[in-house]
Design a protein around this motif. Structure first.
Motif, PDB file in Angstrom:
ATOM      1  N   ALA A 283     -23.941  23.620 -13.775  1.00  0.00           N
ATOM      2  CA  ALA A 283     -23.237  23.083 -14.940  1.00  0.00           C
ATOM      3  C   ALA A 283     -22.286  24.137 -15.480  1.00  0.00           C
ATOM      4  N   THR A 284     -21.203  23.667 -16.135  1.00  0.00           N
ATOM      5  CA  THR A 284     -20.244  24.561 -16.777  1.00  0.00           C
ATOM      6  C   THR A 284     -20.016  24.100 -18.209  1.00  0.00           C
ATOM      7  N   VAL A 285     -20.171  25.011 -19.160  1.00  0.00           N
ATOM      8  CA  VAL A 285     -19.817  24.711 -20.554  1.00  0.00           C
ATOM      9  C   VAL A 285     -18.324  24.955 -20.693  1.00  0.00           C
ATOM     10  N   ILE A 286     -17.560  23.890 -20.885  1.00  0.00           N
ATOM     11  CA  ILE A 286     -16.103  24.033 -20.914  1.00  0.00           C
ATOM     12  C   ILE A 286     -15.546  24.045 -22.330  1.00  0.00           C
ATOM     13  N   GLY A 287     -16.385  23.701 -23.326  1.00  0.00           N
ATOM     14  CA  GLY A 287     -15.906  23.715 -24.701  1.00  0.00           C
ATOM     15  C   GLY A 287     -17.059  23.823 -25.680  1.00  0.00           C
ATOM     16  N   ARG A 288     -16.803  24.476 -26.849  1.00  0.00           N
ATOM     17  CA  ARG A 288     -17.821  24.645 -27.883  1.00  0.00           C
ATOM     18  C   ARG A 288     -17.186  24.486 -29.245  1.00  0.00           C
ATOM     19  N   LEU A 289     -17.932  23.831 -30.144  1.00  0.00           N
ATOM     20  CA  LEU A 289     -17.554  23.791 -31.548  1.00  0.00           C
ATOM     21  C   LEU A 289     -18.804  24.143 -32.352  1.00  0.00           C
ATOM     22  N   GLU A 306      -8.770  10.722 -27.419  1.00  0.00           N
ATOM     23  CA  GLU A 306      -9.527  11.952 -27.181  1.00  0.00           C
ATOM     24  C   GLU A 306      -9.957  12.544 -28.526  1.00  0.00           C
ATOM     25  N   ILE A 307     -10.864  11.817 -29.158  1.00  0.00           N
ATOM     26  CA  ILE A 307     -11.323  12.174 -30.501  1.00  0.00           C
ATOM     27  C   ILE A 307     -12.837  12.004 -30.550  1.00  0.00           C
ATOM     28  N   ALA A 308     -13.512  12.981 -31.163  1.00  0.00           N
ATOM     29  CA  ALA A 308     -14.961  12.894 -31.376  1.00  0.00           C
ATOM     30  C   ALA A 308     -15.240  12.855 -32.870  1.00  0.00           C
ATOM     31  N   TYR A 309     -16.348  12.199 -33.225  1.00  0.00           N
ATOM     32  CA  TYR A 309     -16.810  12.158 -34.609  1.00  0.00           C
ATOM     33  C   TYR A 309     -18.208  12.773 -34.642  1.00  0.00           C
ATOM     34  N   LEU A 310     -18.453  13.648 -35.619  1.00  0.00           N
ATOM     35  CA  LEU A 310     -19.678  14.429 -35.642  1.00  0.00           C
ATOM     36  C   LEU A 310     -20.293  14.391 -37.032  1.00  0.00           C
ATOM     37  N   ASP A 317     -23.486  16.098 -46.079  1.00  0.00           N
ATOM     38  CA  ASP A 317     -22.706  15.074 -46.785  1.00  0.00           C
ATOM     39  C   ASP A 317     -21.344  14.794 -46.177  1.00  0.00           C
ATOM     40  N   ARG A 318     -21.170  15.072 -44.884  1.00  0.00           N
ATOM     41  CA  ARG A 318     -19.826  14.850 -44.347  1.00  0.00           C
ATOM     42  C   ARG A 318     -19.879  14.421 -42.882  1.00  0.00           C
ATOM     43  N   MET A 319     -18.808  13.735 -42.498  1.00  0.00           N
ATOM     44  CA  MET A 319     -18.606  13.308 -41.117  1.00  0.00           C
ATOM     45  C   MET A 319     -17.276  13.892 -40.664  1.00  0.00           C
ATOM     46  N   TYR A 320     -17.333  14.734 -39.599  1.00  0.00           N
ATOM     47  CA  TYR A 320     -16.143  15.433 -39.112  1.00  0.00           C
ATOM     48  C   TYR A 320     -15.388  14.586 -38.091  1.00  0.00           C
ATOM     49  N   THR A 321     -14.068  14.735 -38.092  1.00  0.00           N
ATOM     50  CA  THR A 321     -13.207  14.232 -37.024  1.00  0.00           C
ATOM     51  C   THR A 321     -12.726  15.429 -36.208  1.00  0.00           C
ATOM     52  N   ILE A 322     -12.821  15.314 -34.865  1.00  0.00           N
ATOM     53  CA  ILE A 322     -12.545  16.454 -33.999  1.00  0.00           C
ATOM     54  C   ILE A 322     -11.562  16.046 -32.909  1.00  0.00           C
ATOM     55  N   LYS A 329     -10.966  23.806 -26.488  1.00  0.00           N
ATOM     56  CA  LYS A 329     -10.779  24.211 -27.876  1.00  0.00           C
ATOM     57  C   LYS A 329     -10.839  23.004 -28.812  1.00  0.00           C
ATOM     58  N   PRO A 330     -12.020  22.435 -29.016  1.00  0.00           N
ATOM     59  CA  PRO A 330     -12.136  21.327 -29.970  1.00  0.00           C
ATOM     60  C   PRO A 330     -11.731  21.797 -31.372  1.00  0.00           C
ATOM     61  N   VAL A 331     -11.011  20.938 -32.099  1.00  0.00           N
ATOM     62  CA  VAL A 331     -10.484  21.319 -33.404  1.00  0.00           C
ATOM     63  C   VAL A 331     -10.843  20.255 -34.437  1.00  0.00           C
ATOM     64  N   VAL A 332     -11.426  20.669 -35.554  1.00  0.00           N
ATOM     65  CA  VAL A 332     -11.696  19.753 -36.662  1.00  0.00           C
ATOM     66  C   VAL A 332     -10.378  19.423 -37.349  1.00  0.00           C
ATOM     67  N   THR A 333     -10.091  18.108 -37.453  1.00  0.00           N
ATOM     68  CA  THR A 333      -8.832  17.682 -38.071  1.00  0.00           C
ATOM     69  C   THR A 333      -9.021  17.092 -39.459  1.00  0.00           C
ATOM     70  N   ASP A 334     -10.242  16.612 -39.758  1.00  0.00           N
ATOM     71  CA  ASP A 334     -10.456  15.961 -41.052  1.00  0.00           C
ATOM     72  C   ASP A 334     -11.959  15.747 -41.230  1.00  0.00           C
ATOM     73  N   SER A 335     -12.340  15.277 -42.397  1.00  0.00           N
ATOM     74  CA  SER A 335     -13.729  14.892 -42.639  1.00  0.00           C
ATOM     75  C   SER A 335     -13.773  13.889 -43.771  1.00  0.00           C
TER      76      SER A 335
END
Length: 667
Positions: A283-289, A306-310, A317-322, A329-335
């Motif tokens: 296995a290869t870890v290709i990205g981390r947040l 290509e968007i994740a929700y976390l 108390d929050r839900m992140y948009t990534i 390079k995953p990047v948080v764009t909003d919450s």
């Protein structure tokens, strides 16, 4: 998940505060039938045995919260089988507090039914078969009664006290089993001809570990006439594996096996050779947040972008948009910040225009769900709350669309253990379509997760096991507004996890947590945590998760049956995802796992060497340092998006299996 540290703090009883007084609890060894009530009483007595005036007593549950409850005045409400530890607290004016611990055993009701698995209806003279009974209460709880056996005609069919049946002479007889007032009967015919020859042919002579090999059996009498309708007994040697009553053999180790079928006085053998399954891959870890401010809860991917929700927990108390367009390079764009305590579950509509996430611990008790628009999927905008009847919190949701009925949200009610079905055809104006729950007391009813496929809802009902509802399939005439029961698979959680109670004490957490339908199987995973940490330990050494993933065969959906299982060598099982012939799993302390589920499944999947990938998701810089607590995984385009409660988001790729190295030939 509930922390074992909290349960331990509640359950630790201190010695009596005064040598001159003692705290007496009755009954001393409390036992109550599951789903009934029991009154505990307590009093403080002085050295002469007289009640101490002014003493105030209250009762506090110290574990087993999913199986029952206790009122402060000592009324136990049993909702299921199990053991509920109770701390009795006595306060005397001017003296230190006194406490005492008692354990209320909640046991199955009287025997109400007996079932036989694989009992024969035809036998040949000389044949012996062991009966395997299951005794249950009226509520479906498994009992341990010893069944008393008898035969209507012992000259034809004999049966021992242990249920060993022997065909003695041709004819017919009825075997009867009794446990209390429950009975079961099995009519058996002993056929006239003795077996003169027996031939055994495997479906494959060469296979891999974990493959299921079936055998055809040809039995003939002295005249060469086939004998039909009878089943042989099976055995194999050497090595590790399993062979079922229907002759399905699965070997766990490479090597040569001899499988034997015995019918009456005749037996036949067949040889099969197994090679290692050889599915392990790098296995290869290709990205981390990494996330360190709060625990990390559910992850979900937008269906077309290509968007994740976390989600977050521990008061996040929050839900992140990534933005995951660059996987490295995953990047948080909003919450979205909401009064939730934990965003435990997230899911979008199939078309990706809206999303829903859960509230499970809002400080104002306005739990339920939050609905957001995804006109710009990188920046969701809340458009509605839905809290009707859901103040107890929502643990899980599932969004499902049917052509006939449109889109609905299926969600769990933490307070009542009911499934709520929400009409979501007008996304920002949801409304209740139906509410359904299992028929047991509220104290023992808990619905933990939901999977919906092909108009059937697969409910992980904790103490009630797997419950399947028709919500539009048509098999029982159900619909989203009128769900109908199809079947249930209930099993003995207390017996299955008795080693957890042995190590951490009674009152531990155990129940059917999640389910996933794949082909003719439903994979169900149990969430299991001990009642107390390891004494004297802290951090990762203090405790661990346990649990088993069961493979339930639903080819006959009216009669689900468990045929295989998987347990990591350390840690538990939590949420799963199936893609192709691979099952991906968040295994709590055991990290991220993936294993091969190709072909027919029987027996112990780990022993068969089906595990493909393991990544330990511990992180020295995590929310909890150097400890894995892998929640689950979502898979798309060959990448696994793994959410770890302590360590944020991981993006993992399973690499192709390495080509075997060629051995150089030296001239």
């Amino acid at each position: 998940m509930v922390s074992w540290f909290v349960l331990a703090a509640l359950s630790q009883a201190q010695p009596a505060a005064s040598a001159q007084a003692r705290l007496e609890v009755s009954p001393a060894d409390p036992v109550v039938i599951a789903e009934d009530t029991l009154r505990l009483r307590a009093r403080v007595l002085d050295a002469s045995g007289q009640p101490v005036s002014g003493a105030q007593v209250r009762f506090i549950a110290a574990g087993g919260r999913f199986e029952g409850s206790i009122d402060p005045d000592g009324l136990v409400r049993s909702g299921s089988t199990g053991t509920m530890p109770v701390t009795v607290v006595a306060q005397i004016p001017g003296q230190p507090t006194m406490t005492r611990r008692v354990e209320v055993r909640m046991v199955p009701g009287p025997a109400a039914s007996i079932t036989l698995d694989g009992a024969p209806s035809r036998m040949v003279t000389g044949q012996r078969v062991v009966l395997v009974p299951t005794v249950r209460s009226a509520a479906g709880d498994t009992r341990t009664d010893r069944v008393a056996w008898s035969s209507s005609n012992p000259a034809v069919i004999g049966v021992s006290a242990d249920g060993l049946v022997e065909a003695r002479a041709l004819g017919r007889a009825t075997i009867t089993g009794r446990a209390d007032r429950a009975t079961v009967t099995q009519a058996v015919q002993v056929v006239a001809s003795r077996v003169a020859s027996l031939a055994l042919t495997p479906s494959a002579k060469d296979a891999r570990t974990g493959d299921v090999i079936r055998f055809s059996v040809a039995a003939r009498d002295a005249a060469g006439k086939p004998i039909t309708g009878v089943a042989p007994s099976w055995s194999f040697s050497p090595g590790q594996g399993v062979i079922d009553a229907d002759g399905a053999f699965t070997g766990y180790e490479g090597g040569t096996y001899v499988v034997t079928a015995t019918l009456g006085t005749q037996s036949a053998q067949a040889v099969v050779r197994l090679t290692p399954r050889d599915v392990r891959r790098p296995a290869t870890v290709i990205g981390r947040l990494p996330r360190t401010g709060f625990t990390t809860e559910e992850v979900w991917l937008h269906p077309t972008r290509e968007i994740a929700y976390l989600g977050t927990g521990s008061g996040g108390d929050r839900m992140y948009t990534i933005d995951i367009s660059d996987k490295s390079k995953p990047v948080v764009t909003d919450s979205i910040v909401e009064n939730t305590r934990r965003v435990n579950d997230i899911m979008t509509s199939p078309d990706g225009t809206h999303m829903v996430f859960t509230r499970e611990g809002a400080s104002d008790r306005k739990n339920g769900i939050v609905i957001a628009t995804l006109d710009d999927p990188l920046h969701p905008k809340k458009c509605a709350d839905f809290t009707e009847g859901l103040t107890g919190g929502v643990h899980s949701t599932f969004v499902y669309r049917q052509e006939k009925y449109g889109t609905h949200i299926y969600l769990t009610n933490d307070g009542t253990g009911a499934i709520h079905i929400i009409d979501w055809n007008t996304p920002c104006q949801p409304k209740t379509a139906a509410v359904w729950k299992t028929p047991r007391p509220d104290a023992g009813r808990s619905l933990h997760d939901i999977d919906v496929q092909d108009g059937l809802a697969y409910l992980s009902y904790w103490n009630d096991g797997l419950v399947i509802l028709d919500i539009g399939n048509g098999i029982k005439g159900g619909s989203p507004s009128n769900p109908q029961v199809v079947s249930q698979y209930k099993y003995d959680l207390n017996d299955l996890y008795r080693q957890v109670e042995a190590s951490g004490g009674p009152g531990f957490i155990r129940g059917t947590h999640t389910a996933w339908r794949h082909k003719n199987y439903v994979f169900i995973a149990d969430e299991v945590f001990p009642a107390a940490p390891v004494k004297g330990a802290k951090d990762a050494a203090a405790g661990r998760a346990y649990g088993r993933l069961q493979v339930v065969d639903v080819s006959d959906i009216a009669k689900p049956k468990s045929v295989a299982f998987y347990e990591p060598e350390y840690g538990g099982v939590h949420n799963v995802w199936v893609a192709g012939d691979t099952l991906y799993m968040g295994a709590y302390n055991a990290g991220f796992r993936a294993f091969d589920i190709s072909g027919e499944l029987r027996g112990d999947l780990r022993a068969q060497q089906r595990e493909m990938v393991h990544v330990n998701t511990a992180d020295l810089d995590g929310y909890v340092k150097n400890a894995a607590m892998t929640w689950g995984v979502v898979v798309r385009n060959g990448l696994a998006y793994v959410n770890d409660m302590y360590n944020g988001l991981w993006i993992v790729r399973m690499e192709p299996k390495p080509e075997p190295k060629k051995t150089a030939i030296v001239p």
